[in-house]
Design an enzyme around this catalytic site. Structure first.
Site, PDB file in Angstrom:
ATOM      1  N   ARG A   1       0.778  -1.242   0.000  1.00  0.00           N
ATOM      2  CA  ARG A   1       0.000   0.000   0.000  1.00  0.00           C
ATOM      3  C   ARG A   1       0.801   1.279   0.000  1.00  0.00           C
ATOM      4  NH1 ARG A   1      -3.496  -1.950   4.936  1.00  0.00           N
ATOM      5  NH2 ARG A   1      -1.499  -2.995   5.186  1.00  0.00           N
TER       6      ARG A   1
ATOM      7  N   ARG B   1      -5.358  -2.506  -6.642  1.00  0.00           N
ATOM      8  CA  ARG B   1      -6.211  -3.161  -5.644  1.00  0.00           C
ATOM      9  C   ARG B   1      -7.645  -2.669  -5.763  1.00  0.00           C
ATOM     10  NH1 ARG B   1      -6.071  -2.475   0.769  1.00  0.00           N
ATOM     11  NH2 ARG B   1      -6.835  -0.485   0.031  1.00  0.00           N
TER      12      ARG B   1
ATOM     13  N   ASP C   1      -0.725 -14.192  -0.029  1.00  0.00           N
ATOM     14  CA  ASP C   1      -0.766 -14.035   1.425  1.00  0.00           C
ATOM     15  C   ASP C   1      -0.517 -15.377   2.084  1.00  0.00           C
ATOM     16  OD1 ASP C   1      -1.503 -11.751   3.372  1.00  0.00           O
ATOM     17  OD2 ASP C   1      -2.385 -13.547   4.240  1.00  0.00           O
TER      18      ASP C   1
ATOM     19  N   TYR D   1      -3.695 -17.529  13.627  1.00  0.00           N
ATOM     20  CA  TYR D   1      -4.818 -16.869  12.934  1.00  0.00           C
ATOM     21  C   TYR D   1      -6.040 -17.779  12.872  1.00  0.00           C
ATOM     22  CZ  TYR D   1      -1.750 -13.071  11.534  1.00  0.00           C
ATOM     23  OH  TYR D   1      -0.902 -11.994  11.551  1.00  0.00           O
TER      24      TYR D   1
HETATM   25  O1  CP3 Z   1       6.146  -9.218   0.629  1.00  0.00           O
HETATM   26  C1  CP3 Z   1       5.403  -9.105  -0.355  1.00  0.00           C
HETATM   27  O2  CP3 Z   1       5.373  -8.092  -1.091  1.00  0.00           O
HETATM   28  C2  CP3 Z   1       4.555 -10.295  -0.754  1.00  0.00           C
HETATM   29  C3  CP3 Z   1       3.209 -10.296  -0.334  1.00  0.00           C
HETATM   30  C4  CP3 Z   1       2.809 -10.632   1.080  1.00  0.00           C
HETATM   31  C5  CP3 Z   1       1.598 -10.145   1.640  1.00  0.00           C
HETATM   32  N1  CP3 Z   1       1.410 -10.761   2.834  1.00  0.00           N
HETATM   33  C6  CP3 Z   1       0.708  -9.185   0.993  1.00  0.00           C
HETATM   34  C7  CP3 Z   1      -0.268  -8.481   1.815  1.00  0.00           C
HETATM   35  C8  CP3 Z   1       3.382 -11.479   2.020  1.00  0.00           C
HETATM   36  C9  CP3 Z   1       4.724 -12.210   1.972  1.00  0.00           C
HETATM   37  C10 CP3 Z   1       2.477 -11.560   3.114  1.00  0.00           C
HETATM   38  C11 CP3 Z   1       2.697 -12.416   4.288  1.00  0.00           C
HETATM   39  C12 CP3 Z   1       1.830 -12.284   5.468  1.00  0.00           C
HETATM   40  N2  CP3 Z   1       0.473 -12.110   5.502  1.00  0.00           N
HETATM   41  C13 CP3 Z   1       2.264 -12.448   6.798  1.00  0.00           C
HETATM   42  C14 CP3 Z   1       3.659 -12.792   7.211  1.00  0.00           C
HETATM   43  C15 CP3 Z   1       4.564 -11.657   6.979  1.00  0.00           C
HETATM   44  C16 CP3 Z   1       4.551 -10.642   8.016  1.00  0.00           C
HETATM   45  O3  CP3 Z   1       4.245  -9.488   7.699  1.00  0.00           O
HETATM   46  O4  CP3 Z   1       4.950 -10.989   9.132  1.00  0.00           O
HETATM   47  C17 CP3 Z   1       1.156 -12.286   7.639  1.00  0.00           C
HETATM   48  C18 CP3 Z   1       1.153 -12.342   9.161  1.00  0.00           C
HETATM   49  C19 CP3 Z   1       0.025 -12.097   6.823  1.00  0.00           C
HETATM   50  C20 CP3 Z   1      -1.384 -11.961   7.232  1.00  0.00           C
HETATM   51  C21 CP3 Z   1      -1.910 -10.658   6.826  1.00  0.00           C
HETATM   52  N3  CP3 Z   1      -2.192 -10.318   5.522  1.00  0.00           N
HETATM   53  C22 CP3 Z   1      -2.180  -9.552   7.640  1.00  0.00           C
HETATM   54  C23 CP3 Z   1      -1.977  -9.514   9.154  1.00  0.00           C
HETATM   55  C24 CP3 Z   1      -2.641  -8.536   6.795  1.00  0.00           C
HETATM   56  C25 CP3 Z   1      -3.147  -7.185   7.177  1.00  0.00           C
HETATM   57  C26 CP3 Z   1      -1.924  -6.347   7.276  1.00  0.00           C
HETATM   58  C27 CP3 Z   1      -2.225  -4.901   7.227  1.00  0.00           C
HETATM   59  O5  CP3 Z   1      -1.206  -4.185   7.262  1.00  0.00           O
HETATM   60  O6  CP3 Z   1      -3.381  -4.469   7.128  1.00  0.00           O
HETATM   61  C28 CP3 Z   1      -2.604  -9.026   5.478  1.00  0.00           C
HETATM   62  C29 CP3 Z   1      -2.973  -8.280   4.251  1.00  0.00           C
HETATM   63  C30 CP3 Z   1      -1.912  -8.048   3.254  1.00  0.00           C
HETATM   64  N4  CP3 Z   1      -1.081  -9.010   2.789  1.00  0.00           N
HETATM   65  C31 CP3 Z   1      -1.656  -6.829   2.561  1.00  0.00           C
HETATM   66  C32 CP3 Z   1      -0.619  -7.100   1.649  1.00  0.00           C
HETATM   67  C33 CP3 Z   1      -0.027  -6.163   0.636  1.00  0.00           C
HETATM   68  C34 CP3 Z   1      -2.396  -5.532   2.749  1.00  0.00           C
HETATM   69  C35 CP3 Z   1      -3.740  -5.755   2.155  1.00  0.00           C
HETATM   70  C36 CP3 Z   1      -4.311  -4.566   1.459  1.00  0.00           C
HETATM   71  O7  CP3 Z   1      -3.928  -4.290   0.315  1.00  0.00           O
HETATM   72  O8  CP3 Z   1      -5.170  -3.954   2.091  1.00  0.00           O
END
Ligand code: CP3
Length: 352
Positions: free
Chosen positions: A31, A40, A77, A154
């Site tokens: 983002r 998105r 994700d 989760y």
């Molecule tokens: O690194 C990258 O660019 C690859 C994409 C990636 C995403 N999630 C995209 C994403 C990867 C590797 C993840 C892993 C992920 N997802 C983890 C482990 C990594 C870490 O950060 O510790 C976890 C715990 C998740 C679960 C998850 N997905 C959460 C807690 C959230 C919300 C986070 C937030 O900041 O709101 C997501 C959503 C998510 N996954 C987004 C992205 C770009 C944001 C979603 C959006 O566009 O609104």
């Protein structure tokens, strides 16, 4: 076998010499980039974006258009696995992930099926194949999954959590039930990562985001043991190359030796660990990835450059360093500051 024009990242993971330190960023497609937000909203929501092969491919490549990064990471994700198990993943704006059907009872866990990536998660391997084609050897592609423990938190909590009250209650009151869940998740992760490798992922990272919330003994028994099982079950050589595995336990600085013992090629470090000390402890056995505090990206250019140089100096000479942040980049960061960061790694790392 594909021709890789830039294999610094894979070489560094295998602790081979490189001309300068390779760099990528966790959450590099996200983002903080206006072009990501545009795609998105075109997709509707985050999971629709993950499930749309062309758009997932497009956002994977976005950071590479702006910055000279040395690796791409699949846009997806970690929660795709529990979603495929039938838990009903959804995202509420500003609130993070939620499950309609969290797992709470023995019957819930007994009812879970180990996933079959080919039939349940083809949208992920389709994205991997398309991204590899579009990258055309520019940089390697990283596949990933969550660790069993992180996924379990989760699935049990049904959402993000501060204290993991329900998951830890299960761990301490019904440990055999927790093991049953973690076993199914480990088998699922093995299938999922091997499918990503066959589709074209050239390295894989296991995100153990919440391993650091466990006690010393519980980490070994409920998180590390399952990551070890995964490492042992992965395809380690494919398409004429080694496929390196990176383990990232956030808050795992005290367990680096045990993590290196799993047989992985690299450890991801968060910013709380001194990279020089980490290198002294395990640097002759595994490569190290990290570890600048993402908060540094809110500072001015001179501060970002200084912090980058300090980490490079901490690692010092010799092979086996991949530069990264200590955790994902946050949505509030100015994209211009990311350019300062990436360019600083390039500029300063030549002297080491
Ligand atoms: O690194 C990258 O660019 C690859 C994409 C990636 C995403 N999630 C995209 C994403 C990867 C590797 C993840 C892993 C992920 N997802 C983890 C482990 C990594 C870490 O950060 O510790 C976890 C715990 C998740 C679960 C998850 N997905 C959460 C807690 C959230 C919300 C986070 C937030 O900041 O709101 C997501 C959503 C998510 N996954 C987004 C992205 C770009 C944001 C979603 C959006 O566009 O609104």
């Amino acid at each position: 076998m594909s021709d890789l024009k830039n294999d610094r990242f894979l070489k560094a993971l295998m602790r081979q010499p490189v001309d300068r330190t390779p760099v990528w960023m966790m959450r590099q497609a996200g983002r903080y980039l206006p072009e990501y937000r545009a795609v998105r909203s075109q997709a509707g929501d985050f999971m629709s974006l993950c499930k749309n092969t062309e758009l997932a491919c497009e956002v994977t490549l976005q950071p590479l258009e702006r910055y000279e990064m040395d690796a791409a990471i699949l846009f997806s994700d970690i929660l795709t696995i529990p979603d495929a198990m039938g838990l009903g993943l959804y995202f509420e704006t500003g609130e993070g992930p939620k499950f309609r059907k969290p797992v709470r009872t023995a019957a819930d866990i007994e009812g879970l099926q180990v996933i079959n990536t080919a039939s349940d998660l083809a949208y992920v391997t389709d994205a991997v194949s398309m991204i590899r084609r579009e990258l055309n050897g520019r940089v390697p592609l990283i596949g990933f999954s969550g660790s069993p423990w992180t996924l379990a938190t989760y699935m049990i909590e049904g959402q993000s959590s501060r204290d993991f009250a329900r998951a830890k209650t299960m761990l301490y009151t019904q440990p055999e039930l927790m093991h049953q869940l973690l076993d199914k998740l480990a088998l699922s992760v093995i299938d999922y990562l091997n499918a990503q490798i066959r589709a074209g992922a050239q390295a894989v990272q296991i995100f153990d985001t919440w391993g650091g919330a466990l006690s010393h003994a519980a980490y070994a028994e409920f998180s590390l043991a399952y990551m070890q099982k995964i490492v042992a079950g992965l395809i380690r050589h494919y398409d004429g190359r080694d496929v390196p595995v990176i383990l990232f336990t956030k808050g795992g600085g005290q367990w680096l030796e045990a993590m290196a013992d799993t047989g992985c090629q690299a450890l991801g470090l968060d910013w709380s660990t001194d990279i020089a000390a980490a290198k002294r402890r395990v640097g002759d056995r595994v490569a190290l990835q990290g570890n600048m505090d993402p908060a540094v990206l809110r500072a001015d250019a001179a501060t970002i450059e200084h912090q980058v140089d300090a980490i490079l100096a901490g690692f010092g000479g010799g092979p086996g360093h991949v530069f990264n942040l200590g955790h994902g980049i946050t949505p509030d960061i100015d994209p211009d500051n990311v350019k300062v960061f990436i360019d600083a790694v390039h500029k300063f790392s030549k002297k080491y």
